[in-house]
Write a protein that holds these residues in place. Structure first.
Motif, PDB file in Angstrom:
ATOM      1  N   ASP A   1       0.835  -1.207   0.000  1.00 48.22           N
ATOM      2  CA  ASP A   1       0.000   0.000   0.000  1.00 48.22           C
ATOM      3  C   ASP A   1       0.868   1.255   0.000  1.00 48.22           C
ATOM      4  O   ASP A   1       0.608   2.210  -0.731  1.00 48.22           O
ATOM      5  CB  ASP A   1      -0.935   0.014   1.219  1.00 48.22           C
ATOM      6  CG  ASP A   1      -2.058  -0.994   1.084  1.00 48.22           C
ATOM      7  OD1 ASP A   1      -2.355  -1.421  -0.059  1.00 48.22           O
ATOM      8  OD2 ASP A   1      -2.651  -1.367   2.115  1.00 48.22           O
ATOM      9  N   ALA A   2       1.915   1.251   0.819  1.00 47.50           N
ATOM     10  CA  ALA A   2       2.825   2.398   0.863  1.00 47.50           C
ATOM     11  C   ALA A   2       3.537   2.573  -0.468  1.00 47.50           C
ATOM     12  O   ALA A   2       3.760   3.702  -0.930  1.00 47.50           O
ATOM     13  CB  ALA A   2       3.845   2.222   1.988  1.00 47.50           C
ATOM     14  N   ALA A   3       3.885   1.456  -1.105  1.00 45.91           N
ATOM     15  CA  ALA A   3       4.537   1.521  -2.415  1.00 45.91           C
ATOM     16  C   ALA A   3       3.620   2.190  -3.439  1.00 45.91           C
ATOM     17  O   ALA A   3       4.050   3.068  -4.208  1.00 45.91           O
ATOM     18  CB  ALA A   3       4.914   0.113  -2.879  1.00 45.91           C
ATOM     19  N   LYS A   4       2.351   1.794  -3.442  1.00 41.93           N
ATOM     20  CA  LYS A   4       1.397   2.349  -4.419  1.00 41.93           C
ATOM     21  C   LYS A   4       1.152   3.837  -4.171  1.00 41.93           C
ATOM     22  O   LYS A   4       1.029   4.627  -5.114  1.00 41.93           O
ATOM     23  CB  LYS A   4       0.097   1.556  -4.363  1.00 41.93           C
ATOM     24  CG  LYS A   4       0.255   0.137  -4.927  1.00 41.93           C
ATOM     25  CD  LYS A   4      -0.913  -0.771  -4.571  1.00 41.93           C
ATOM     26  CE  LYS A   4      -0.633  -2.209  -5.005  1.00 41.93           C
ATOM     27  NZ  LYS A   4      -1.664  -3.149  -4.519  1.00 41.93           N
ATOM     28  N   VAL A   5       1.110   4.231  -2.900  1.00 41.78           N
ATOM     29  CA  VAL A   5       0.941   5.652  -2.571  1.00 41.78           C
ATOM     30  C   VAL A   5       2.133   6.453  -3.082  1.00 41.78           C
ATOM     31  O   VAL A   5       1.970   7.533  -3.676  1.00 41.78           O
ATOM     32  CB  VAL A   5       0.777   5.834  -1.043  1.00 41.78           C
ATOM     33  CG1 VAL A   5       0.913   7.307  -0.660  1.00 41.78           C
ATOM     34  CG2 VAL A   5      -0.573   5.301  -0.583  1.00 41.78           C
ATOM     35  N   PHE A   6       3.338   5.920  -2.874  1.00 41.17           N
ATOM     36  CA  PHE A   6       4.543   6.618  -3.323  1.00 41.17           C
ATOM     37  C   PHE A   6       4.558   6.763  -4.844  1.00 41.17           C
ATOM     38  O   PHE A   6       4.878   7.833  -5.378  1.00 41.17           O
ATOM     39  CB  PHE A   6       5.787   5.865  -2.840  1.00 41.17           C
ATOM     40  CG  PHE A   6       7.074   6.462  -3.332  1.00 41.17           C
ATOM     41  CD1 PHE A   6       7.480   7.715  -2.908  1.00 41.17           C
ATOM     42  CD2 PHE A   6       7.875   5.769  -4.225  1.00 41.17           C
ATOM     43  CE1 PHE A   6       8.668   8.277  -3.371  1.00 41.17           C
ATOM     44  CE2 PHE A   6       9.063   6.316  -4.683  1.00 41.17           C
ATOM     45  CZ  PHE A   6       9.462   7.572  -4.255  1.00 41.17           C
ATOM     46  N   ILE A   7       4.200   5.706  -5.547  1.00 38.67           N
ATOM     47  CA  ILE A   7       4.168   5.752  -7.013  1.00 38.67           C
ATOM     48  C   ILE A   7       3.204   6.838  -7.486  1.00 38.67           C
ATOM     49  O   ILE A   7       3.516   7.618  -8.403  1.00 38.67           O
ATOM     50  CB  ILE A   7       3.771   4.366  -7.588  1.00 38.67           C
ATOM     51  CG1 ILE A   7       4.878   3.346  -7.291  1.00 38.67           C
ATOM     52  CG2 ILE A   7       3.503   4.461  -9.086  1.00 38.67           C
ATOM     53  CD1 ILE A   7       4.447   1.902  -7.456  1.00 38.67           C
ATOM     54  N   GLU A   8       2.043   6.916  -6.859  1.00 35.50           N
ATOM     55  CA  GLU A   8       1.057   7.934  -7.247  1.00 35.50           C
ATOM     56  C   GLU A   8       1.538   9.346  -6.910  1.00 35.50           C
ATOM     57  O   GLU A   8       1.238  10.304  -7.617  1.00 35.50           O
ATOM     58  CB  GLU A   8      -0.293   7.642  -6.588  1.00 35.50           C
ATOM     59  CG  GLU A   8      -0.994   6.416  -7.156  1.00 35.50           C
ATOM     60  CD  GLU A   8      -1.078   6.440  -8.677  1.00 35.50           C
ATOM     61  OE1 GLU A   8      -1.500   7.490  -9.239  1.00 35.50           O
ATOM     62  OE2 GLU A   8      -0.703   5.441  -9.314  1.00 35.50           O
ATOM     63  N   GLN A   9       2.292   9.483  -5.822  1.00 35.90           N
ATOM     64  CA  GLN A   9       2.849  10.797  -5.468  1.00 35.90           C
ATOM     65  C   GLN A   9       3.808  11.289  -6.553  1.00 35.90           C
ATOM     66  O   GLN A   9       3.766  12.464  -6.949  1.00 35.90           O
ATOM     67  CB  GLN A   9       3.608  10.698  -4.131  1.00 35.90           C
ATOM     68  CG  GLN A   9       2.705  10.639  -2.916  1.00 35.90           C
ATOM     69  CD  GLN A   9       3.494  10.418  -1.631  1.00 35.90           C
ATOM     70  OE1 GLN A   9       4.671  10.047  -1.663  1.00 35.90           O
ATOM     71  NE2 GLN A   9       2.846  10.630  -0.496  1.00 35.90           N
ATOM     72  N   ILE A  10       4.657  10.393  -7.040  1.00 31.71           N
ATOM     73  CA  ILE A  10       5.609  10.785  -8.089  1.00 31.71           C
ATOM     74  C   ILE A  10       4.868  11.066  -9.393  1.00 31.71           C
ATOM     75  O   ILE A  10       5.184  12.027 -10.119  1.00 31.71           O
ATOM     76  CB  ILE A  10       6.674   9.687  -8.294  1.00 31.71           C
ATOM     77  CG1 ILE A  10       7.417   9.417  -6.984  1.00 31.71           C
ATOM     78  CG2 ILE A  10       7.647  10.086  -9.400  1.00 31.71           C
ATOM     79  CD1 ILE A  10       8.085  10.628  -6.376  1.00 31.71           C
ATOM     80  N   ARG A  11       3.852  10.280  -9.692  1.00 31.03           N
ATOM     81  CA  ARG A  11       3.047  10.523 -10.901  1.00 31.03           C
ATOM     82  C   ARG A  11       2.409  11.917 -10.841  1.00 31.03           C
ATOM     83  O   ARG A  11       2.392  12.654 -11.831  1.00 31.03           O
ATOM     84  CB  ARG A  11       1.967   9.445 -11.031  1.00 31.03           C
ATOM     85  CG  ARG A  11       1.153   9.527 -12.328  1.00 31.03           C
ATOM     86  CD  ARG A  11       0.023   8.518 -12.326  1.00 31.03           C
ATOM     87  NE  ARG A  11       0.517   7.163 -12.211  1.00 31.03           N
ATOM     88  CZ  ARG A  11       0.955   6.445 -13.246  1.00 31.03           C
ATOM     89  NH1 ARG A  11       0.974   6.971 -14.464  1.00 31.03           N
ATOM     90  NH2 ARG A  11       1.393   5.211 -13.076  1.00 31.03           N
ATOM     91  N   ALA A  12       1.901  12.280  -9.667  1.00 32.25           N
ATOM     92  CA  ALA A  12       1.263  13.593  -9.510  1.00 32.25           C
ATOM     93  C   ALA A  12       2.279  14.725  -9.613  1.00 32.25           C
ATOM     94  O   ALA A  12       1.952  15.833 -10.043  1.00 32.25           O
ATOM     95  CB  ALA A  12       0.540  13.655  -8.168  1.00 32.25           C
ATOM     96  N   GLU A  13       3.525  14.438  -9.230  1.00 35.21           N
ATOM     97  CA  GLU A  13       4.574  15.463  -9.269  1.00 35.21           C
ATOM     98  C   GLU A  13       5.037  15.750 -10.697  1.00 35.21           C
ATOM     99  O   GLU A  13       5.506  16.850 -10.995  1.00 35.21           O
ATOM    100  CB  GLU A  13       5.763  15.003  -8.412  1.00 35.21           C
ATOM    101  CG  GLU A  13       6.732  16.109  -8.066  1.00 35.21           C
ATOM    102  CD  GLU A  13       7.753  15.667  -7.033  1.00 35.21           C
ATOM    103  OE1 GLU A  13       8.895  16.134  -7.112  1.00 35.21           O
ATOM    104  OE2 GLU A  13       7.404  14.859  -6.142  1.00 35.21           O
ATOM    105  N   TYR A  14       4.890  14.750 -11.580  1.00 35.81           N
ATOM    106  CA  TYR A  14       5.317  14.897 -12.983  1.00 35.81           C
ATOM    107  C   TYR A  14       4.159  14.535 -13.912  1.00 35.81           C
ATOM    108  O   TYR A  14       4.233  13.559 -14.663  1.00 35.81           O
ATOM    109  CB  TYR A  14       6.515  13.982 -13.271  1.00 35.81           C
ATOM    110  CG  TYR A  14       7.759  14.330 -12.503  1.00 35.81           C
ATOM    111  CD1 TYR A  14       8.700  15.223 -13.003  1.00 35.81           C
ATOM    112  CD2 TYR A  14       8.005  13.742 -11.262  1.00 35.81           C
ATOM    113  CE1 TYR A  14       9.850  15.540 -12.296  1.00 35.81           C
ATOM    114  CE2 TYR A  14       9.149  14.050 -10.536  1.00 35.81           C
ATOM    115  CZ  TYR A  14      10.065  14.953 -11.066  1.00 35.81           C
ATOM    116  OH  TYR A  14      11.202  15.258 -10.365  1.00 35.81           O
ATOM    117  N   PRO A  15       3.083  15.301 -13.885  1.00 33.51           N
ATOM    118  CA  PRO A  15       1.896  14.933 -14.661  1.00 33.51           C
ATOM    119  C   PRO A  15       2.119  14.987 -16.175  1.00 33.51           C
ATOM    120  O   PRO A  15       1.384  14.342 -16.932  1.00 33.51           O
ATOM    121  CB  PRO A  15       0.848  15.968 -14.224  1.00 33.51           C
ATOM    122  CG  PRO A  15       1.646  17.135 -13.753  1.00 33.51           C
ATOM    123  CD  PRO A  15       2.879  16.556 -13.136  1.00 33.51           C
TER     124      PRO A  15
END
Length: 206
Positions: free
Chosen positions: A35-49
């Motif tokens: 779950d933490a891994a998926k949250v981190f991946i989405e955070q980076i995706r949001a940072e570089y849309p």
């Protein structure tokens, strides 16, 4: 469950390289579970849309736990990004880690072999900058003791590196101890021996 300590990231890392005008920005982070891994991946995706690809791989538990793995090519040709990234993470022998490689396409196609090398080398480059710390796997012991036994027990706990997860002072002292799981059975035996059998420490499995 693994009993052996393993390395985990001590801090996050960002590392970047350019290959044939494509930018590859790699992030590594400590992620204790999937779950933490998926949250981190989405955070980076949001940072570089505006990036074309946000490829990822994670080991969300001990390095040898095959149930805790995941990866994504995120639009790159199948097998050219997530899988080589995961292979590099597994080769490093580090647990609880997620890698995300953000790619800005530079207009020059790299081919499947070039992509495999680019994503693998991106994770390798970031790993070279990563600091790690050792994670000790802990077990738990439940016990109740008379106040008169506590002084010698606390000395024993200090010597073994055990610490209280839960502690209650009532008619007796009761609680749950955490200790390196490799010492669990020997500590339980020492508790019994030191108190002439008055205190029985019971391993908890949940």
């Amino acid at each position: 469950m693994t009993f052996t300590p393993y390395l985990v990231p001590a801090a996050s890392v960002v590392w970047e390289q350019e290959i044939k005008k494509s930018r590859f920005i790699t992030y590594l982070a400590h992620t204790p579970d999937a779950d933490a891994a998926k949250v981190f991946i989405e955070q980076i995706r949001a940072e570089y849309p505006d990036a074309r690809h946000h490829c990822s791989a994670f080991v969300a538990g001990a390095p040898n736990d095959s149930q805790a793995l995941g990866f994504s090519d995120d639009g790159e040709p199948t097998g050219t990004a997530g899988k080589p990234m995961l292979a590099v993470l597994q080769g490093a022998g580090i647990g609880e880690i997620t890698a995300v490689v953000v790619r800005y396409f530079g207009g020059i196609k790299l081919g499947t072999g070039g992509l495999v090398r680019a994503y693998g080398s991106s994770v390798n480059g970031a790993l070279a900058e990563l600091s790690t710390t050792e994670k000790i796997i802990e077990g738990r012991l439940a016990l109740s003791a008379d106040y008169s036994d506590m002084a010698q027990l606390e000395n024993l706990f200090t010597q073994s590196g055990a610490h209280w997860e839960q502690l209650d002072y009532g008619v007796m002292v009761s609680g749950v101890l955490r200790v390196d799981i490799r010492l669990l059975n020997s500590l339980a035996q020492q508790i019994k021996d030191r108190t002439q059998g008055r205190v029985i420490a019971r391993p908890l499995t949940d």
